[in-house]
Design a protein around this motif. Structure first.
Motif, mmCIF file in Angstrom:
data_model
loop_
_atom_site.group_PDB
_atom_site.id
_atom_site.type_symbol
_atom_site.label_atom_id
_atom_site.label_comp_id
_atom_site.label_asym_id
_atom_site.label_seq_id
_atom_site.Cartn_x
_atom_site.Cartn_y
_atom_site.Cartn_z
ATOM 1 N N GLY A 80 90.502 64.725 32.957
ATOM 2 C CA GLY A 80 90.944 66.110 32.784
ATOM 3 C C GLY A 80 92.427 66.266 33.070
ATOM 4 O O GLY A 80 93.115 67.038 32.399
ATOM 5 N N ASN A 81 92.935 65.550 34.061
ATOM 6 C CA ASN A 81 94.366 65.600 34.361
ATOM 7 C C ASN A 81 95.195 65.001 33.228
ATOM 8 O O ASN A 81 96.253 65.529 32.881
ATOM 9 C CB ASN A 81 94.672 64.872 35.668
ATOM 10 N N ILE A 82 94.723 63.913 32.657
ATOM 11 C CA ILE A 82 95.430 63.309 31.515
ATOM 12 C C ILE A 82 95.421 64.276 30.338
ATOM 13 O O ILE A 82 96.453 64.507 29.701
ATOM 14 C CB ILE A 82 94.792 61.959 31.129
ATOM 15 N N PHE A 83 94.250 64.866 30.058
ATOM 16 C CA PHE A 83 94.170 65.843 28.976
ATOM 17 C C PHE A 83 95.084 67.034 29.238
ATOM 18 O O PHE A 83 95.749 67.541 28.341
ATOM 19 C CB PHE A 83 92.725 66.329 28.793
ATOM 20 N N GLY A 84 95.151 67.477 30.478
ATOM 21 C CA GLY A 84 95.986 68.621 30.843
ATOM 22 C C GLY A 84 97.458 68.369 30.553
ATOM 23 O O GLY A 84 98.180 69.274 30.115
ATOM 24 N N LYS A 85 97.918 67.145 30.781
ATOM 25 C CA LYS A 85 99.320 66.816 30.499
ATOM 26 C C LYS A 85 99.606 66.894 29.004
ATOM 27 O O LYS A 85 100.640 67.421 28.586
ATOM 28 C CB LYS A 85 99.657 65.440 31.052
ATOM 29 N N TYR A 86 98.708 66.362 28.190
ATOM 30 C CA TYR A 86 98.887 66.470 26.743
ATOM 31 C C TYR A 86 98.821 67.929 26.286
ATOM 32 O O TYR A 86 99.597 68.364 25.440
ATOM 33 C CB TYR A 86 97.827 65.660 25.991
ATOM 34 N N ASN A 87 97.892 68.681 26.860
ATOM 35 C CA ASN A 87 97.736 70.078 26.475
ATOM 36 C C ASN A 87 98.965 70.897 26.880
ATOM 37 O O ASN A 87 99.362 71.823 26.170
ATOM 38 C CB ASN A 87 96.473 70.666 27.082
ATOM 39 N N ASP A 88 99.579 70.570 28.014
ATOM 40 C CA ASP A 88 100.802 71.251 28.418
ATOM 41 C C ASP A 88 101.930 70.998 27.416
ATOM 42 O O ASP A 88 102.718 71.903 27.111
ATOM 43 C CB ASP A 88 101.237 70.808 29.811
ATOM 44 N N GLN A 89 102.002 69.794 26.890
ATOM 45 C CA GLN A 89 103.014 69.483 25.882
ATOM 46 C C GLN A 89 102.766 70.264 24.592
ATOM 47 O O GLN A 89 103.703 70.769 23.973
ATOM 48 C CB GLN A 89 103.039 67.987 25.584
ATOM 49 N N MET A 90 101.498 70.366 24.192
ATOM 50 C CA MET A 90 101.176 71.138 22.987
ATOM 51 C C MET A 90 101.492 72.614 23.200
ATOM 52 O O MET A 90 102.031 73.273 22.304
ATOM 53 C CB MET A 90 99.700 70.956 22.620
ATOM 54 N N THR A 91 101.179 73.129 24.377
ATOM 55 C CA THR A 91 101.457 74.531 24.689
ATOM 56 C C THR A 91 102.957 74.787 24.677
ATOM 57 O O THR A 91 103.405 75.838 24.204
ATOM 58 C CB THR A 91 100.863 74.907 26.053
ATOM 59 N N ALA A 92 103.745 73.822 25.168
ATOM 60 C CA ALA A 92 105.199 73.969 25.172
ATOM 61 C C ALA A 92 105.770 74.018 23.755
ATOM 62 O O ALA A 92 106.844 74.577 23.545
ATOM 63 C CB ALA A 92 105.832 72.824 25.954
ATOM 64 N N ILE A 93 105.060 73.475 22.790
ATOM 65 C CA ILE A 93 105.508 73.532 21.395
ATOM 66 C C ILE A 93 105.085 74.846 20.759
ATOM 67 O O ILE A 93 105.850 75.491 20.040
ATOM 68 C CB ILE A 93 104.946 72.339 20.599
ATOM 69 N N VAL A 94 103.846 75.284 21.017
ATOM 70 C CA VAL A 94 103.286 76.460 20.340
ATOM 71 C C VAL A 94 103.817 77.765 20.925
ATOM 72 O O VAL A 94 104.110 78.704 20.178
ATOM 73 C CB VAL A 94 101.737 76.417 20.415
ATOM 74 N N LYS A 95 103.964 77.831 22.222
ATOM 75 C CA LYS A 95 104.319 79.097 22.874
ATOM 76 C C LYS A 95 105.661 79.672 22.398
ATOM 77 O O LYS A 95 105.739 80.872 22.115
ATOM 78 C CB LYS A 95 104.308 78.914 24.388
ATOM 79 N N PRO A 96 106.725 78.884 22.272
ATOM 80 C CA PRO A 96 107.971 79.463 21.752
ATOM 81 C C PRO A 96 107.848 79.966 20.311
ATOM 82 O O PRO A 96 108.468 80.969 19.943
ATOM 83 C CB PRO A 96 108.976 78.320 21.842
ATOM 84 N N ALA A 97 107.041 79.289 19.503
ATOM 85 C CA ALA A 97 106.850 79.740 18.123
ATOM 86 C C ALA A 97 106.150 81.094 18.087
ATOM 87 O O ALA A 97 106.482 81.955 17.260
ATOM 88 C CB ALA A 97 106.045 78.712 17.341
ATOM 89 N N ILE A 98 105.212 81.311 18.990
ATOM 90 C CA ILE A 98 104.513 82.596 19.064
ATOM 91 C C ILE A 98 105.445 83.677 19.598
ATOM 92 O O ILE A 98 105.467 84.802 19.105
ATOM 93 C CB ILE A 98 103.260 82.481 19.964
ATOM 94 N N SER A 99 106.233 83.345 20.613
ATOM 95 C CA SER A 99 107.083 84.362 21.241
ATOM 96 C C SER A 99 108.193 84.859 20.319
ATOM 97 O O SER A 99 108.723 85.947 20.519
ATOM 98 C CB SER A 99 107.667 83.836 22.548
#
Length: 129
Positions: free
Chosen positions: A62-81
């Motif tokens: 879960g921690n490994i997945f969380g790190k990848y998911n944080d990277q994906m969120t860092a890409i998507v969130k600015p595009a949404i904002s």
């Protein structure tokens, strides 16, 4: 983005599998303890410990997945904002997510087209009243 999704997906499913096995084993231990009229103390305790031990690799993956998911969120969130500056309640996991703006809930989905173009699809999920 596609590489992050492909890297995170196996860790996500492994995490879910370990947690499901852990919960299943703990439930079996409780059922054995109840059905044996509380006389199988050592056996039930051993089964409970075994179930808890399944959570340890689940947390690790879960921690490994969380790190990848944080990277994906860092890409998507600015595009949404950029398009939705008042967006709140943002969540994103693997290739799907959601956010709320002005009491309207939107869903986000990442897609890759046949021409290998990356698209972020935003659609209305429901209106919050």
């Amino acid at each position: 983005m596609e590489q992050l999704i492909n890297a995170a997906t196996p860790y996500y499913y492994i995490m879910i599998a370990f947690w499901a096995f852990g919960i299943g084993i703990i439930c079996i231990g409780v059922i054995i303890f109840i059905l044996s009229e509380m006389t199988a103390g050592k056996e039930a305790f051993f089964i409970l410990i075994l179930g808890v031990l399944f959570f340890i690799p689940g947390v690790y993956f879960g921690n490994i997945f969380g790190k990848y998911n944080d990277q994906m969120t860092a890409i998507v969130k600015p595009a949404i904002s950029e398009s939705y500056p008042n967006a709140t309640d943002f969540s994103y996991c693997i290739n799907k997510g959601s956010f709320t703006e002005n009491d309207i809930e939107y869903k986000i989905q990442y897609k890759k087209t046949i021409k290998n173009e990356e698209k972020l699809t935003i659609s209305v999920k429901k209106t919050v009243w």
